[in-house]
Design a protein around this motif. Structure first.
Motif, PDB file in Angstrom:
ATOM      1  N   PRO A   1     -13.568  10.998  17.748  1.00  0.00           N
ATOM      2  CA  PRO A   1     -14.207  11.686  19.218  1.00  0.00           C
ATOM      3  C   PRO A   1     -13.930  13.246  19.398  1.00  0.00           C
ATOM      4  O   PRO A   1     -14.820  14.440  19.869  1.00  0.00           O
ATOM      5  N   ILE A   2     -12.574  13.550  18.946  1.00  0.00           N
ATOM      6  CA  ILE A   2     -12.309  15.077  19.954  1.00  0.00           C
ATOM      7  C   ILE A   2     -11.727  16.249  18.964  1.00  0.00           C
ATOM      8  O   ILE A   2     -12.316  17.311  18.646  1.00  0.00           O
ATOM      9  N   GLY A   3     -13.337  16.078  17.509  1.00  0.00           N
ATOM     10  CA  GLY A   3     -13.276  16.901  17.082  1.00  0.00           C
ATOM     11  C   GLY A   3     -11.998  17.611  15.744  1.00  0.00           C
ATOM     12  O   GLY A   3     -12.336  19.376  15.290  1.00  0.00           O
ATOM     13  N   LEU A   4     -10.920  17.031  15.910  1.00  0.00           N
ATOM     14  CA  LEU A   4     -10.239  17.974  15.469  1.00  0.00           C
ATOM     15  C   LEU A   4     -10.015  17.416  13.767  1.00  0.00           C
ATOM     16  O   LEU A   4      -9.540  18.638  13.385  1.00  0.00           O
ATOM     17  N   PHE A   5     -10.235  16.541  13.304  1.00  0.00           N
ATOM     18  CA  PHE A   5      -9.977  16.439  11.684  1.00  0.00           C
ATOM     19  C   PHE A   5     -11.966  15.988  11.904  1.00  0.00           C
ATOM     20  O   PHE A   5     -12.481  15.397  12.058  1.00  0.00           O
ATOM     21  N   GLU A   6     -12.666  16.939  10.654  1.00  0.00           N
ATOM     22  CA  GLU A   6     -13.857  16.358  10.184  1.00  0.00           C
ATOM     23  C   GLU A   6     -13.448  16.393   8.171  1.00  0.00           C
ATOM     24  O   GLU A   6     -12.748  17.069   7.550  1.00  0.00           O
ATOM     25  N   LYS A   7     -14.012  15.002   7.832  1.00  0.00           N
ATOM     26  CA  LYS A   7     -13.529  15.173   6.282  1.00  0.00           C
ATOM     27  C   LYS A   7     -15.043  14.887   5.409  1.00  0.00           C
ATOM     28  O   LYS A   7     -16.743  14.071   6.111  1.00  0.00           O
ATOM     29  N   GLU A   8     -15.574  15.513   4.219  1.00  0.00           N
ATOM     30  CA  GLU A   8     -17.125  15.032   3.664  1.00  0.00           C
ATOM     31  C   GLU A   8     -16.740  15.099   2.514  1.00  0.00           C
ATOM     32  O   GLU A   8     -15.115  15.490   1.781  1.00  0.00           O
ATOM     33  N   LYS A   9     -17.457  14.270   1.860  1.00  0.00           N
ATOM     34  CA  LYS A   9     -17.125  13.621   0.524  1.00  0.00           C
ATOM     35  C   LYS A   9     -18.493  13.825   0.162  1.00  0.00           C
ATOM     36  O   LYS A   9     -19.528  12.925   0.740  1.00  0.00           O
ATOM     37  N   ASP A  10     -18.709  13.953  -1.116  1.00  0.00           N
ATOM     38  CA  ASP A  10     -20.012  14.354  -1.587  1.00  0.00           C
ATOM     39  C   ASP A  10     -20.230  13.154  -3.272  1.00  0.00           C
ATOM     40  O   ASP A  10     -19.177  12.501  -4.108  1.00  0.00           O
ATOM     41  N   TYR A  11     -21.070  12.387  -2.795  1.00  0.00           N
ATOM     42  CA  TYR A  11     -21.438  11.313  -4.656  1.00  0.00           C
ATOM     43  C   TYR A  11     -22.707  11.394  -5.303  1.00  0.00           C
ATOM     44  O   TYR A  11     -24.077  12.309  -4.622  1.00  0.00           O
ATOM     45  N   SER A  12     -21.937  11.834  -6.755  1.00  0.00           N
ATOM     46  CA  SER A  12     -23.315  12.617  -8.014  1.00  0.00           C
ATOM     47  C   SER A  12     -24.096  11.028  -7.859  1.00  0.00           C
ATOM     48  O   SER A  12     -23.619  10.165  -8.766  1.00  0.00           O
ATOM     49  N   LEU A  13     -25.126  11.372  -7.101  1.00  0.00           N
ATOM     50  CA  LEU A  13     -26.586  10.433  -7.235  1.00  0.00           C
ATOM     51  C   LEU A  13     -27.762  10.380  -7.931  1.00  0.00           C
ATOM     52  O   LEU A  13     -28.904  10.845  -7.352  1.00  0.00           O
ATOM     53  N   GLU A  14     -27.601  11.225  -8.516  1.00  0.00           N
ATOM     54  CA  GLU A  14     -29.455  12.595  -8.997  1.00  0.00           C
ATOM     55  C   GLU A  14     -30.133  11.359  -9.969  1.00  0.00           C
ATOM     56  O   GLU A  14     -29.854  10.760 -10.468  1.00  0.00           O
ATOM     57  N   LYS A  15     -31.735  11.946  -8.894  1.00  0.00           N
ATOM     58  CA  LYS A  15     -32.864  11.045  -9.589  1.00  0.00           C
ATOM     59  C   LYS A  15     -33.404  11.834 -10.336  1.00  0.00           C
ATOM     60  O   LYS A  15     -33.585  12.676  -8.815  1.00  0.00           O
ATOM     61  N   SER A  16     -34.240  11.730 -10.922  1.00  0.00           N
ATOM     62  CA  SER A  16     -35.596  12.812 -10.660  1.00  0.00           C
ATOM     63  C   SER A  16     -37.047  12.004 -10.609  1.00  0.00           C
ATOM     64  O   SER A  16     -36.932  11.127 -11.459  1.00  0.00           O
ATOM     65  N   ILE A  17     -37.876  12.303  -9.554  1.00  0.00           N
ATOM     66  CA  ILE A  17     -38.933  10.607  -9.880  1.00  0.00           C
ATOM     67  C   ILE A  17     -40.326  12.230 -10.468  1.00  0.00           C
ATOM     68  O   ILE A  17     -40.632  13.247  -9.792  1.00  0.00           O
ATOM     69  N   LEU A  18     -40.989  11.598 -10.649  1.00  0.00           N
ATOM     70  CA  LEU A  18     -42.366  11.979 -10.995  1.00  0.00           C
ATOM     71  C   LEU A  18     -43.639  11.396 -10.440  1.00  0.00           C
ATOM     72  O   LEU A  18     -43.759  10.201 -10.440  1.00  0.00           O
TER      73      LEU A  18
END
Length: 397
Positions: free
Chosen positions: A144-161
């Motif tokens: 809440p005080i904005g001191l720590f921010e963490k981000e992670k990406d998860y590879s879930l690549e998919k294509s739709i036609l």
């Protein structure tokens, strides 16, 4: 990586300094206000400390769609399921599901509380035709005080036609009459070699394989088999891929007429000329229709030259037994002159001029239509609402 670790440790040290400062202030100042300030700050500080060590790697994320194939204009429903090992409360995590459709549509703020299982659902209306890619899912948490921010990406690549939408068209074979019923189709007659109707005297030009050797030996003169004649339902379709505001309508009409003809047992050759030259030989059947729709899902208006320049001199476009259909959004004198050369050897030639509902047809185009009719080339002007009756005749002004 080392820079990120140093930054995190720097924030931890800063957080400990804040805690010591508020504690020192409460000790030396005394009173209700100073201790209230200290005890109010400590929970936020401890929560920020926990966020600094919370492992985002404990999340297991799954993304599903409501179905595998789509038509243009349909809704896409996306479900994202998040499972985590620990029930530690997260403060408003942001889940961003990125895709080529929209960079912002998949961003949501969730309120998981102590839940270990989180499910998000959202919808993308009016899907555009084409191939669309769903990329990584990003999860971002903070305190809440904005001191720590963490981000992670998860590879879930998919294509739709997303296949082009289509309209139901009233089927009328191309031997039907056009232009007030006065002009019959010039579609070529083919011999059905599977149906022998009789024999006749040999004539120059008859194929060697048509000779009836038994009758020849019996009558002591050359005899040729006669076959039943049938009118061909073969159709060659040429899609103009010149850049146009009505290109999507042209693709939709192409899909509609392909579906209708194949459903009624006809065979289609499809020619799509842009930066890449794609030619489908004359065939029929549901599997072939799927191949054509797959191409139409990806096709782009990327032709650098006008269709008349592409078609002029291309013998591959003209089958003697097939009607020739040209789908374009721009009727020009060059196009009319080009198809005039091939009317006699290709049979029926029809130019479908397709435009979106907001784009009117020009007086020059109607004049060119009259000229083309005198040459034996039929021109049909279509807005989307006219697709259903496209094969019943030529729309007059």
């Amino acid at each position: 990586m080392m820079k990120t670790k140093l930054k995190t440790w720097g924030k931890l040290i800063l957080l400990l300094i804040f805690i010591l400062l508020t504690f020192s202030y409460a000790m030396f100042q005394g009173g209700f206000v100073s201790w209230f300030l200290f005890f109010s700050f400590v929970p936020f500080a401890l929560y920020a400390l926990c966020i600094a060590f919370y492992p985002l790697g404990d999340l297991v994320i799954e993304r599903t769609f409501n179905k595998d194939t789509y038509l243009a204009g349909e809704h896409l429903n996306v479900v994202i399921k998040i499972n985590r090992k620990y029930s530690f409360p997260l403060f408003f995590p942001i889940i961003n599901n990125t895709s080529s459709l929209s960079k912002e549509n998949g961003k949501q703020i969730v309120f998981p509380g102590f839940k270990k299982h989180i499910q998000l659902e959202y919808s993308m209306p009016n899907l555009p035709r084409g191939e669309h890619h769903f990329d990584k899912i990003y999860v971002k948490i903070g305190d809440p005080i904005g001191l720590f921010e963490k981000e992670k990406d998860y590879s879930l690549e998919k294509s739709i036609l997303v296949y082009p939408a289509f309209s139901d068209i009233i089927y009328r074979s191309f031997e039907s009459r056009y232009e007030q019923g006065a002009t019959a189709s010039q579609i070529k007659i083919q011999n059905d070699t599977s149906m022998v109707a009789g024999i006749r005297n040999y004539e120059p030009g008859d194929r060697f394989t048509w000779i009836d050797w038994k009758a020849t030996a019996r009558m002591n003169e050359m005899k040729t088999k006669e076959f039943e004649e049938r009118q061909s339902n073969d159709v060659s379709i040429i899609l103009d891929r010149s850049p146009s505001s009505s290109f999507e309508e042209c693709v939709k009409f192409s899909a509609s007429i392909i579906r209708t003809i194949i459903q009624h047992g006809g065979q289609i050759g499809f020619y799509s000329i842009g930066q890449e030259r794609t030619i489908f030989p004359i065939r029929g059947g549901e599997e072939y229709r799927q191949q054509l729709f797959h191409h139409l899902a990806k096709v782009k208006a990327d032709s650098n030259v006008h269709i008349s320049s592409i078609l002029d001199g291309e013998s591959a476009f003209y089958q003697r037994s097939a009607s020739l259909l040209i789908i374009t959004s721009n009727l020009t004198q060059a196009l009319v002159d080009m198809v005039r050369k091939h009317v006699q050897r290709t049979g029926t030639v029809i130019i479908f001029v397709v435009k979106n509902d907001n784009e009117p047809f020009l007086d020059d185009e109607y004049q060119l239509s009259s000229i083309a009719t005198r040459y034996g080339v039929f021109v049909n002007f279509l807005h989307e609402k006219d697709f259903r009756s496209a094969l019943t005749g030529v729309k007059q002004r």
